[in-house]
Design a protein around this motif. Structure first.
Motif, mmCIF file in Angstrom:
data_model
loop_
_atom_site.group_PDB
_atom_site.id
_atom_site.type_symbol
_atom_site.label_atom_id
_atom_site.label_comp_id
_atom_site.label_asym_id
_atom_site.label_seq_id
_atom_site.Cartn_x
_atom_site.Cartn_y
_atom_site.Cartn_z
ATOM 1 N N ASP A 31 60.766 1.546 -62.438
ATOM 2 C CA ASP A 31 60.161 0.266 -62.105
ATOM 3 C C ASP A 31 58.632 0.321 -62.078
ATOM 4 O OD1 ASP A 31 62.631 -0.941 -61.790
ATOM 5 O OD2 ASP A 31 62.767 -0.407 -59.670
ATOM 6 N N ARG A 32 58.064 1.505 -62.205
ATOM 7 C CA ARG A 32 56.593 1.622 -62.142
ATOM 8 C C ARG A 32 55.975 0.886 -63.332
ATOM 9 N NH1 ARG A 32 52.650 5.344 -59.751
ATOM 10 N NH2 ARG A 32 54.367 6.199 -58.494
ATOM 11 N N GLU A 33 54.994 0.044 -63.051
ATOM 12 C CA GLU A 33 54.379 -0.753 -64.110
ATOM 13 C C GLU A 33 53.488 0.116 -65.004
ATOM 14 O OE1 GLU A 33 51.790 -4.878 -64.713
ATOM 15 O OE2 GLU A 33 52.211 -4.123 -62.694
ATOM 16 N N CYS A 34 53.628 -0.072 -66.307
ATOM 17 C CA CYS A 34 52.862 0.704 -67.293
ATOM 18 C C CYS A 34 52.348 -0.205 -68.393
ATOM 19 C CB CYS A 34 53.742 1.765 -67.963
ATOM 20 S SG CYS A 34 54.470 2.987 -66.867
ATOM 21 N N VAL A 35 51.239 0.205 -68.985
ATOM 22 C CA VAL A 35 50.738 -0.434 -70.206
ATOM 23 C C VAL A 35 50.332 0.680 -71.156
ATOM 24 C CG1 VAL A 35 48.976 -1.901 -71.245
ATOM 25 C CG2 VAL A 35 49.939 -2.511 -69.016
ATOM 26 N N LEU A 36 50.845 0.632 -72.384
ATOM 27 C CA LEU A 36 50.488 1.627 -73.400
ATOM 28 C C LEU A 36 49.656 0.957 -74.474
ATOM 29 C CD1 LEU A 36 52.868 3.085 -71.997
ATOM 30 C CD2 LEU A 36 53.565 3.918 -74.236
ATOM 31 N N GLY A 37 48.524 1.575 -74.810
ATOM 32 C CA GLY A 37 47.719 1.107 -75.926
ATOM 33 C C GLY A 37 47.882 2.074 -77.090
ATOM 34 N N ARG A 38 48.283 1.553 -78.247
ATOM 35 C CA ARG A 38 48.477 2.385 -79.440
ATOM 36 C C ARG A 38 47.480 1.986 -80.519
ATOM 37 N NH1 ARG A 38 51.428 2.126 -84.259
ATOM 38 N NH2 ARG A 38 52.276 0.075 -83.744
ATOM 39 N N GLU A 39 46.837 2.987 -81.138
ATOM 40 C CA GLU A 39 45.906 2.739 -82.246
ATOM 41 C C GLU A 39 44.817 1.734 -81.848
ATOM 42 O OE1 GLU A 39 46.548 4.292 -85.995
ATOM 43 O OE2 GLU A 39 46.441 5.345 -84.077
ATOM 44 N N LEU A 40 44.185 1.958 -80.709
ATOM 45 C CA LEU A 40 43.190 1.023 -80.193
ATOM 46 C C LEU A 40 42.038 0.829 -81.178
ATOM 47 C CD1 LEU A 40 42.999 2.062 -76.428
ATOM 48 C CD2 LEU A 40 44.340 0.243 -77.507
ATOM 49 N N THR A 41 41.662 -0.416 -81.358
ATOM 50 C CA THR A 41 40.579 -0.903 -82.231
ATOM 51 C C THR A 41 40.906 -0.788 -83.715
ATOM 52 O OG1 THR A 41 39.179 1.084 -82.580
ATOM 53 C CG2 THR A 41 38.899 -0.118 -80.493
ATOM 54 N N LYS A 42 42.085 -0.269 -84.058
ATOM 55 C CA LYS A 42 42.453 -0.102 -85.460
ATOM 56 C C LYS A 42 43.296 -1.286 -85.936
ATOM 57 C CE LYS A 42 42.404 4.923 -84.916
ATOM 58 N NZ LYS A 42 43.182 6.183 -84.996
ATOM 59 N N ALA A 43 43.624 -1.300 -87.213
ATOM 60 C CA ALA A 43 44.332 -2.430 -87.811
ATOM 61 C C ALA A 43 45.673 -2.708 -87.145
ATOM 62 C CB ALA A 43 44.527 -2.189 -89.304
ATOM 63 N N PHE A 44 46.376 -1.664 -86.686
ATOM 64 C CA PHE A 44 47.708 -1.832 -86.101
ATOM 65 C C PHE A 44 47.696 -1.639 -84.587
ATOM 66 C CE2 PHE A 44 48.369 -0.608 -90.544
ATOM 67 C CZ PHE A 44 49.128 -1.700 -90.971
ATOM 68 N N GLU A 45 46.585 -2.014 -83.957
ATOM 69 C CA GLU A 45 46.494 -1.936 -82.495
ATOM 70 C C GLU A 45 47.658 -2.692 -81.848
ATOM 71 O OE1 GLU A 45 42.674 -2.660 -80.142
ATOM 72 O OE2 GLU A 45 43.728 -4.560 -79.890
ATOM 73 N N THR A 46 48.312 -2.013 -80.901
ATOM 74 C CA THR A 46 49.479 -2.595 -80.234
ATOM 75 C C THR A 46 49.455 -2.219 -78.760
ATOM 76 O OG1 THR A 46 50.777 -2.295 -82.269
ATOM 77 C CG2 THR A 46 52.000 -2.772 -80.255
ATOM 78 N N PHE A 47 49.829 -3.178 -77.900
ATOM 79 C CA PHE A 47 50.005 -2.898 -76.476
ATOM 80 C C PHE A 47 51.461 -3.131 -76.096
ATOM 81 C CE2 PHE A 47 45.435 -3.447 -76.470
ATOM 82 C CZ PHE A 47 45.018 -2.526 -75.514
ATOM 83 N N TYR A 48 51.994 -2.208 -75.299
ATOM 84 C CA TYR A 48 53.339 -2.337 -74.745
ATOM 85 C C TYR A 48 53.169 -2.397 -73.227
ATOM 86 C CZ TYR A 48 54.343 -0.124 -79.288
ATOM 87 O OH TYR A 48 54.380 0.198 -80.615
ATOM 88 N N GLY A 49 53.775 -3.374 -72.584
ATOM 89 C CA GLY A 49 53.593 -3.483 -71.145
ATOM 90 C C GLY A 49 54.864 -3.879 -70.426
ATOM 91 N N GLY A 50 54.950 -3.503 -69.154
ATOM 92 C CA GLY A 50 56.103 -3.833 -68.323
ATOM 93 C C GLY A 50 56.476 -2.656 -67.454
ATOM 94 N N SER A 51 57.711 -2.625 -66.988
ATOM 95 C CA SER A 51 58.174 -1.478 -66.216
ATOM 96 C C SER A 51 58.290 -0.270 -67.140
ATOM 97 C CB SER A 51 59.530 -1.777 -65.577
ATOM 98 O OG SER A 51 60.505 -2.000 -66.584
ATOM 99 N N ASP A 96 59.670 11.054 -68.938
ATOM 100 C CA ASP A 96 59.268 11.789 -67.738
ATOM 101 C C ASP A 96 58.630 10.859 -66.709
ATOM 102 O OD1 ASP A 96 60.217 14.095 -68.874
ATOM 103 O OD2 ASP A 96 58.260 14.764 -69.618
ATOM 104 N N VAL A 97 57.884 9.856 -67.167
ATOM 105 C CA VAL A 97 57.315 8.864 -66.246
ATOM 106 C C VAL A 97 58.447 8.126 -65.527
ATOM 107 C CG1 VAL A 97 56.055 6.667 -66.103
ATOM 108 C CG2 VAL A 97 55.125 8.557 -67.461
ATOM 109 N N VAL A 98 59.469 7.731 -66.277
ATOM 110 C CA VAL A 98 60.621 7.056 -65.681
ATOM 111 C C VAL A 98 61.285 7.956 -64.636
ATOM 112 C CG1 VAL A 98 62.962 6.214 -66.142
ATOM 113 C CG2 VAL A 98 61.078 5.560 -67.659
ATOM 114 N N ASP A 99 61.482 9.216 -64.977
ATOM 115 C CA ASP A 99 62.204 10.134 -64.097
ATOM 116 C C ASP A 99 61.392 10.540 -62.873
ATOM 117 O OD1 ASP A 99 64.291 10.039 -65.883
ATOM 118 O OD2 ASP A 99 63.787 11.923 -66.879
ATOM 119 N N GLU A 100 60.082 10.720 -63.054
ATOM 120 C CA GLU A 100 59.262 11.247 -61.953
ATOM 121 C C GLU A 100 58.558 10.161 -61.136
ATOM 122 O OE1 GLU A 100 59.250 14.307 -60.964
ATOM 123 O OE2 GLU A 100 60.473 15.043 -62.608
#
Length: 288
Positions: free
Chosen positions: A188-208, A180-184
């Protein structure tokens, strides 16, 4: 009315931030406040019992969640009237931030009891601090509507916001939200997703937005855990034109030194304008 005025013969309400994952993030002050409280109002008493057990603290617990908060106000105000120290905690992070508690805080302040914040972990602040997107202005929208139609309408209303946007999302809806972010808002809108912040499997995804969606879809763990979604705001616009940056001038300078695709990507990242549109403009400048 001042919260230290009338109504409270010593009764006090502490709003205590608790870890969002790593238990070592609990502050020493928060630990002491929980140990000194006469009553702890918790979003999920089972969850909070485990935290207290880890801390070696045993206190009476009162369930306080979205479905019973109005019914619990009287019980908490009675405790405050008796001079008790009540601590309010949520399952994780800072209470009231997309969590219950604001009704209790409002009524306690209205009655004149002292309300003290015990600051600490907060998922949205943690994500913003590590996202690398502008933080001078941001708009926190919490959880968007669960149904696609409502979610898309909410995103459409936010599309022109120049402030950085921050959302919370659950694992079973994260792919739908990113689509929905892509469609609306645009792929090309820049995004960063934080998953499981501060936990053992903390992951960031970034880019368009479209590249982040593709990365999530390709990651076997991409729909596990809790997410904070940070989206760059739209360029500020006056009379239909983005302000604060002459994108054409910047493109002309860059295409003289760089490949067209690279030049368009750089200007898109700086301006927030669409990469495809900028690429076509860059081709024109290169031809000229």
């Amino acid at each position: 009315m001042s919260s230290s005025a009338a109504g409270g013969a010593g009764g006090r309400l502490s709003i205590v931030a608790t870890p969002i994952g790593n238990l070592a993030d609990l502050s020493d002050r928060a630990r002491k406040v929980l140990a000194s409280a006469d009553l702890i109002a918790a979003e999920d008493t089972r969850h909070s019992s485990r935290l207290l057990q880890h801390l070696g603290i045993s206190k009476p617990l009162l369930a306080l969640h979205d479905h019973n908060e109005r019914d619990r106000v009287g019980r908490i105000l009675s405790a405050l009237e008796e001079g008790s120290h009540v601590a309010l905690v949520s399952d994780a992070g800072t209470p009231l931030i997309s969590d219950p508690g604001y009704i209790v805080v409002r009524e306690a302040r209205k009655a004149g009891y002292a309300v003290s914040p015990i600051p600490g972990p907060c998922a949205l602040v943690a994500a913003l601090s590590a996202a690398g997107l502008p933080t001078d202005r941001f708009l926190f929208a919490g959880f968007l509507p669960a149904k696609r139609s409502g979610r898309r309408s909410a995103l459409a209303e936010l599309a022109g916001q120049s402030a950085t946007l921050v959302f919370y999302e659950s694992p079973h809806r994260i792919l739908d939200l990113m689509q929905d972010v892509v469609d609306e808002l645009g792929g090309d809108r820049e995004c960063v997703l934080g998953r499981e912040l501060t936990k053992a499997f903390e992951t960031f995804y970034g880019g368009s937005a479209d590249s982040v969606l593709a990365e999530l879809q390709a990651d076997p763990n991409g729909t596990r855990g809790e997410f904070v979604v940070v989206v760059k705001g739209a360029p500020a616009v006056v009379d239909g034109q983005a302000i604060g940056l002459d994108s054409d001038k910047l493109l002309q300078l860059l295409v003289a030194e760089l490949p067209v695709k690279k030049a368009a990507k750089i200007v898109a990242e700086i301006s927030g304008l669409g990469k495809n549109e900028l690429y076509q403009r860059a081709l024109q400048f290169k031809g000229d």
